[in-house]
Motif scaffolding. Structure first.
Motif, PDB file in Angstrom:
ATOM      1  N   THR A 107       0.833  -1.194   0.000  1.00  0.00           N
ATOM      2  CA  THR A 107       0.000   0.000   0.000  1.00  0.00           C
ATOM      3  C   THR A 107       0.874   1.251   0.000  1.00  0.00           C
ATOM      4  OG1 THR A 107      -1.584  -1.227   1.349  1.00  0.00           O
ATOM      5  CG2 THR A 107      -1.869   1.160   1.217  1.00  0.00           C
ATOM      6  N   PRO A 108       0.753   2.122  -0.985  1.00  0.00           N
ATOM      7  CA  PRO A 108       1.549   3.357  -0.960  1.00  0.00           C
ATOM      8  C   PRO A 108       1.110   4.269   0.171  1.00  0.00           C
ATOM      9  CG  PRO A 108       0.023   3.359  -2.815  1.00  0.00           C
ATOM     10  CD  PRO A 108      -0.055   2.002  -2.204  1.00  0.00           C
ATOM     11  N   HIS A 109       2.095   4.890   0.822  1.00  0.00           N
ATOM     12  CA  HIS A 109       1.812   5.766   1.949  1.00  0.00           C
ATOM     13  C   HIS A 109       2.999   6.686   2.182  1.00  0.00           C
ATOM     14  CE1 HIS A 109       3.924   2.281   3.662  1.00  0.00           C
ATOM     15  NE2 HIS A 109       4.363   3.099   4.603  1.00  0.00           N
ATOM     16  N   MET A 110       2.846   7.582   3.160  1.00  0.00           N
ATOM     17  CA  MET A 110       3.873   8.566   3.477  1.00  0.00           C
ATOM     18  C   MET A 110       3.976   8.711   4.984  1.00  0.00           C
ATOM     19  SD  MET A 110       3.825  12.650   2.464  1.00  0.00           S
ATOM     20  CE  MET A 110       2.507  13.033   3.629  1.00  0.00           C
ATOM     21  N   HIS A 111       5.200   8.926   5.483  1.00  0.00           N
ATOM     22  CA  HIS A 111       5.431   9.262   6.889  1.00  0.00           C
ATOM     23  C   HIS A 111       5.715  10.754   7.001  1.00  0.00           C
ATOM     24  CE1 HIS A 111       5.493   4.999   7.514  1.00  0.00           C
ATOM     25  NE2 HIS A 111       6.540   4.857   6.729  1.00  0.00           N
ATOM     26  N   LEU A 112       5.292  11.335   8.122  1.00  0.00           N
ATOM     27  CA  LEU A 112       5.407  12.787   8.280  1.00  0.00           C
ATOM     28  C   LEU A 112       6.551  13.215   9.178  1.00  0.00           C
ATOM     29  CD1 LEU A 112       2.186  12.076   7.787  1.00  0.00           C
ATOM     30  CD2 LEU A 112       2.029  14.551   8.035  1.00  0.00           C
ATOM     31  N   THR A 113       7.007  12.347  10.086  1.00  0.00           N
ATOM     32  CA  THR A 113       8.081  12.739  11.009  1.00  0.00           C
ATOM     33  C   THR A 113       9.204  11.716  11.088  1.00  0.00           C
ATOM     34  OG1 THR A 113       7.050  11.724  12.960  1.00  0.00           O
ATOM     35  CG2 THR A 113       6.425  13.990  12.455  1.00  0.00           C
ATOM     36  N   CYS A 114       9.129  10.633  10.360  1.00  0.00           N
ATOM     37  CA  CYS A 114      10.092   9.532  10.528  1.00  0.00           C
ATOM     38  C   CYS A 114      10.768   9.158   9.217  1.00  0.00           C
ATOM     39  CB  CYS A 114       9.388   8.287  11.081  1.00  0.00           C
ATOM     40  SG  CYS A 114       8.712   8.493  12.736  1.00  0.00           S
ATOM     41  N   SER A 115      12.080   8.961   9.292  1.00  0.00           N
ATOM     42  CA  SER A 115      12.804   8.271   8.231  1.00  0.00           C
ATOM     43  C   SER A 115      12.717   6.769   8.478  1.00  0.00           C
ATOM     44  CB  SER A 115      14.272   8.694   8.214  1.00  0.00           C
ATOM     45  OG  SER A 115      14.407  10.045   7.862  1.00  0.00           O
ATOM     46  N   GLU A 116      12.885   5.998   7.421  1.00  0.00           N
ATOM     47  CA  GLU A 116      12.902   4.551   7.594  1.00  0.00           C
ATOM     48  C   GLU A 116      13.808   3.922   6.553  1.00  0.00           C
ATOM     49  OE1 GLU A 116       8.958   2.848   7.706  1.00  0.00           O
ATOM     50  OE2 GLU A 116       8.874   2.742   5.550  1.00  0.00           O
ATOM     51  N   ALA A 117      14.297   2.718   6.881  1.00  0.00           N
ATOM     52  CA  ALA A 117      15.238   2.021   6.005  1.00  0.00           C
ATOM     53  C   ALA A 117      14.771   0.599   5.779  1.00  0.00           C
ATOM     54  CB  ALA A 117      16.634   2.016   6.620  1.00  0.00           C
ATOM     55  N   TYR A 118      15.061   0.093   4.583  1.00  0.00           N
ATOM     56  CA  TYR A 118      14.783  -1.290   4.226  1.00  0.00           C
ATOM     57  C   TYR A 118      16.106  -2.035   4.089  1.00  0.00           C
ATOM     58  CZ  TYR A 118      10.096   0.290   2.753  1.00  0.00           C
ATOM     59  OH  TYR A 118       8.826   0.812   2.709  1.00  0.00           O
ATOM     60  N   VAL A 119      16.249  -3.118   4.828  1.00  0.00           N
ATOM     61  CA  VAL A 119      17.383  -4.030   4.665  1.00  0.00           C
ATOM     62  C   VAL A 119      16.827  -5.302   4.030  1.00  0.00           C
ATOM     63  CG1 VAL A 119      19.253  -5.254   5.815  1.00  0.00           C
ATOM     64  CG2 VAL A 119      18.462  -3.056   6.728  1.00  0.00           C
ATOM     65  N   VAL A 120      17.163  -5.535   2.789  1.00  0.00           N
ATOM     66  CA  VAL A 120      16.579  -6.652   2.056  1.00  0.00           C
ATOM     67  C   VAL A 120      17.287  -7.939   2.443  1.00  0.00           C
ATOM     68  CG1 VAL A 120      16.001  -7.568  -0.218  1.00  0.00           C
ATOM     69  CG2 VAL A 120      16.009  -5.094   0.167  1.00  0.00           C
ATOM     70  N   VAL A 121      16.520  -8.916   2.924  1.00  0.00           N
ATOM     71  CA  VAL A 121      17.093 -10.180   3.394  1.00  0.00           C
ATOM     72  C   VAL A 121      16.749 -11.346   2.477  1.00  0.00           C
ATOM     73  CG1 VAL A 121      17.164  -9.423   5.786  1.00  0.00           C
ATOM     74  CG2 VAL A 121      15.129 -10.602   4.947  1.00  0.00           C
ATOM     75  N   GLY A 122      15.843 -11.165   1.523  1.00  0.00           N
ATOM     76  CA  GLY A 122      15.512 -12.252   0.625  1.00  0.00           C
ATOM     77  C   GLY A 122      14.600 -11.791  -0.491  1.00  0.00           C
ATOM     78  N   GLY A 123      14.625 -12.527  -1.595  1.00  0.00           N
ATOM     79  CA  GLY A 123      13.739 -12.229  -2.710  1.00  0.00           C
ATOM     80  C   GLY A 123      14.217 -11.077  -3.562  1.00  0.00           C
ATOM     81  N   ARG A 124      13.261 -10.510  -4.277  1.00  0.00           N
ATOM     82  CA  ARG A 124      13.599  -9.445  -5.228  1.00  0.00           C
ATOM     83  C   ARG A 124      12.370  -8.570  -5.425  1.00  0.00           C
ATOM     84  NH1 ARG A 124      12.928  -9.584 -10.688  1.00  0.00           N
ATOM     85  NH2 ARG A 124      12.386 -11.790 -10.510  1.00  0.00           N
ATOM     86  N   GLY A 125      12.612  -7.281  -5.632  1.00  0.00           N
ATOM     87  CA  GLY A 125      11.512  -6.360  -5.865  1.00  0.00           C
ATOM     88  C   GLY A 125      12.020  -4.958  -6.073  1.00  0.00           C
ATOM     89  N   ALA A 126      11.222  -3.982  -5.655  1.00  0.00           N
ATOM     90  CA  ALA A 126      11.589  -2.584  -5.832  1.00  0.00           C
ATOM     91  C   ALA A 126      10.746  -1.737  -4.891  1.00  0.00           C
ATOM     92  CB  ALA A 126      11.369  -2.136  -7.277  1.00  0.00           C
ATOM     93  N   VAL A 127      11.179  -0.505  -4.694  1.00  0.00           N
ATOM     94  CA  VAL A 127      10.341   0.474  -4.010  1.00  0.00           C
ATOM     95  C   VAL A 127      10.150   1.651  -4.952  1.00  0.00           C
ATOM     96  CG1 VAL A 127      12.330   1.512  -2.780  1.00  0.00           C
ATOM     97  CG2 VAL A 127       9.982   1.880  -1.947  1.00  0.00           C
ATOM     98  N   GLN A 128       8.902   1.954  -5.247  1.00  0.00           N
ATOM     99  CA  GLN A 128       8.554   3.125  -6.035  1.00  0.00           C
ATOM    100  C   GLN A 128       8.402   4.300  -5.076  1.00  0.00           C
ATOM    101  OE1 GLN A 128       4.904   2.165  -8.043  1.00  0.00           O
ATOM    102  NE2 GLN A 128       5.828   0.596  -9.340  1.00  0.00           N
ATOM    103  N   THR A 129       8.977   5.436  -5.410  1.00  0.00           N
ATOM    104  CA  THR A 129       8.895   6.605  -4.540  1.00  0.00           C
ATOM    105  C   THR A 129       8.440   7.825  -5.330  1.00  0.00           C
ATOM    106  OG1 THR A 129      11.274   7.034  -4.856  1.00  0.00           O
ATOM    107  CG2 THR A 129      10.611   5.792  -2.894  1.00  0.00           C
ATOM    108  N   LEU A 130       7.717   8.684  -4.638  1.00  0.00           N
ATOM    109  CA  LEU A 130       7.225   9.915  -5.236  1.00  0.00           C
ATOM    110  C   LEU A 130       7.467  11.050  -4.249  1.00  0.00           C
ATOM    111  CD1 LEU A 130       5.655  11.248  -7.596  1.00  0.00           C
ATOM    112  CD2 LEU A 130       3.551  10.763  -6.313  1.00  0.00           C
ATOM    113  N   THR A 131       8.225  12.056  -4.677  1.00  0.00           N
ATOM    114  CA  THR A 131       8.513  13.240  -3.868  1.00  0.00           C
ATOM    115  C   THR A 131       8.355  14.476  -4.750  1.00  0.00           C
ATOM    116  OG1 THR A 131      10.882  13.343  -4.398  1.00  0.00           O
ATOM    117  CG2 THR A 131      10.228  11.908  -2.568  1.00  0.00           C
ATOM    118  N   THR A 132       8.611  15.645  -4.177  1.00  0.00           N
ATOM    119  CA  THR A 132       8.569  16.856  -4.988  1.00  0.00           C
ATOM    120  C   THR A 132       9.638  16.841  -6.078  1.00  0.00           C
ATOM    121  OG1 THR A 132       9.952  17.950  -3.335  1.00  0.00           O
ATOM    122  CG2 THR A 132       7.573  18.257  -3.153  1.00  0.00           C
ATOM    123  N   ALA A 133      10.656  15.986  -5.917  1.00  0.00           N
ATOM    124  CA  ALA A 133      11.702  15.865  -6.941  1.00  0.00           C
ATOM    125  C   ALA A 133      11.287  14.945  -8.073  1.00  0.00           C
ATOM    126  CB  ALA A 133      12.996  15.357  -6.308  1.00  0.00           C
ATOM    127  N   GLY A 134      10.166  14.220  -7.916  1.00  0.00           N
ATOM    128  CA  GLY A 134       9.692  13.359  -8.980  1.00  0.00           C
ATOM    129  C   GLY A 134       9.527  11.907  -8.563  1.00  0.00           C
TER     130      GLY A 134
END
Length: 247
Positions: A34-61
């Motif tokens: 589910t696409p969503h946004m956080h307002l006060t927190c940074s977060e990190a993904y450490v990939v431990v298995g499989g394959r995929g991607a993260v789509q991101t949308l910001t004011t930069a595009g």
């Protein structure tokens, strides 16, 4: 969270969860969360298995970041993100502010008609934990698809105003909870930083007494397979507790 030996939570007041990203196909043929946004927190993904991607949308595009085992990807508040599962994608999620992203600091990219007030938003996003598993899955898929409707509109928008309007609506939705969030930050990240400062002060005075209070802690997940925003979650209770929508 603070004892005689210093801060006792995870380093820096972070939190972790284990995530198996949904393999449910969406209307665009892409499997994922589910696409969503956080307002006060940074977060990190450490990939431990499989394959995929993260789509991101910001004011930069719009961007797509591939995710394979060993990848560490992270983003700051205001980043709309959608996890894509291409082959059994599994991630350890690191969250700022003692797990606040899984305790309320997340607004799904629902269409604007669902962002008008907290009650309307909650009715469209809530998943009762006491509901049968099949019903929880149905609700999780329904809100995912609804968020994708709003996400596609934001991606296709001509100019920055649609994204800015979503950000304003999200800020209004979370405003009633900011005092609660501030207290979590004080008990977590702020307390961790203050403890380090105190230890540095002691060492400068030649005082190593805090080292006598060293401790070791370990914890197993408090919940397995919870229906989150992006997949099935194994979550850790920790000293802060967890609530809200989950990842």
């Amino acid at each position: 969270m603070v004892s005689a030996g210093g801060f006792t939570g995870l380093p820096g007041g972070v939190a972790v969860s284990h995530l198996s990203v949904y393999d449910w196909p969406a209307a665009d043929g892409v499997c994922g969360g589910t696409p969503h946004m956080h307002l006060t927190c940074s977060e990190a993904y450490v990939v431990v298995g499989g394959r995929g991607a993260v789509q991101t949308l910001t004011t930069a595009g719009y961007e797509v970041t591939p995710l394979v085992p060993g990848t560490v990807a992270w983003f700051t508040p205001g980043t709309i993100h959608r996890l894509v599962n291409e082959d059994d994608l599994r991630i350890t999620v690191l969250m700022q502010n003692s797990g606040l992203p899984e305790a309320g600091d997340a607004v799904l990219t629902l269409p604007p008609r669902y962002l008008t007030d907290a009650e309307t938003y909650a009715a469209a996003t809530r998943i009762p934990t006491d509901a049968p598993e099949a019903e929880q899955e149905r609700l999780a898929r329904t809100r995912r698809d609804l968020a994708l409707e709003g996400y596609r509109a934001l991606r296709d928008a001509d100019g920055p105003e649609a994204l800015a309007a979503f950000q304003r609506a999200a800020a209004a939705l979370v405003r009633p909870r900011l005092a609660e969030w501030r207290e979590r930050w004080r008990r977590g990240a702020e307390a961790a930083a203050a403890a380090t400062g105190e230890q540095l002060d002691r060492l400068e005075r030649g005082d190593a007494g805090h080292l006598a209070n060293a401790a070791v802690r370990a914890e197993l997940p408090s919940s397995y397979g919870k229906f989150g925003m992006c997949g099935r979650l194994d979550v850790y209770q920790g000293d802060q507790g967890l609530a809200g929508q989950g990842r």
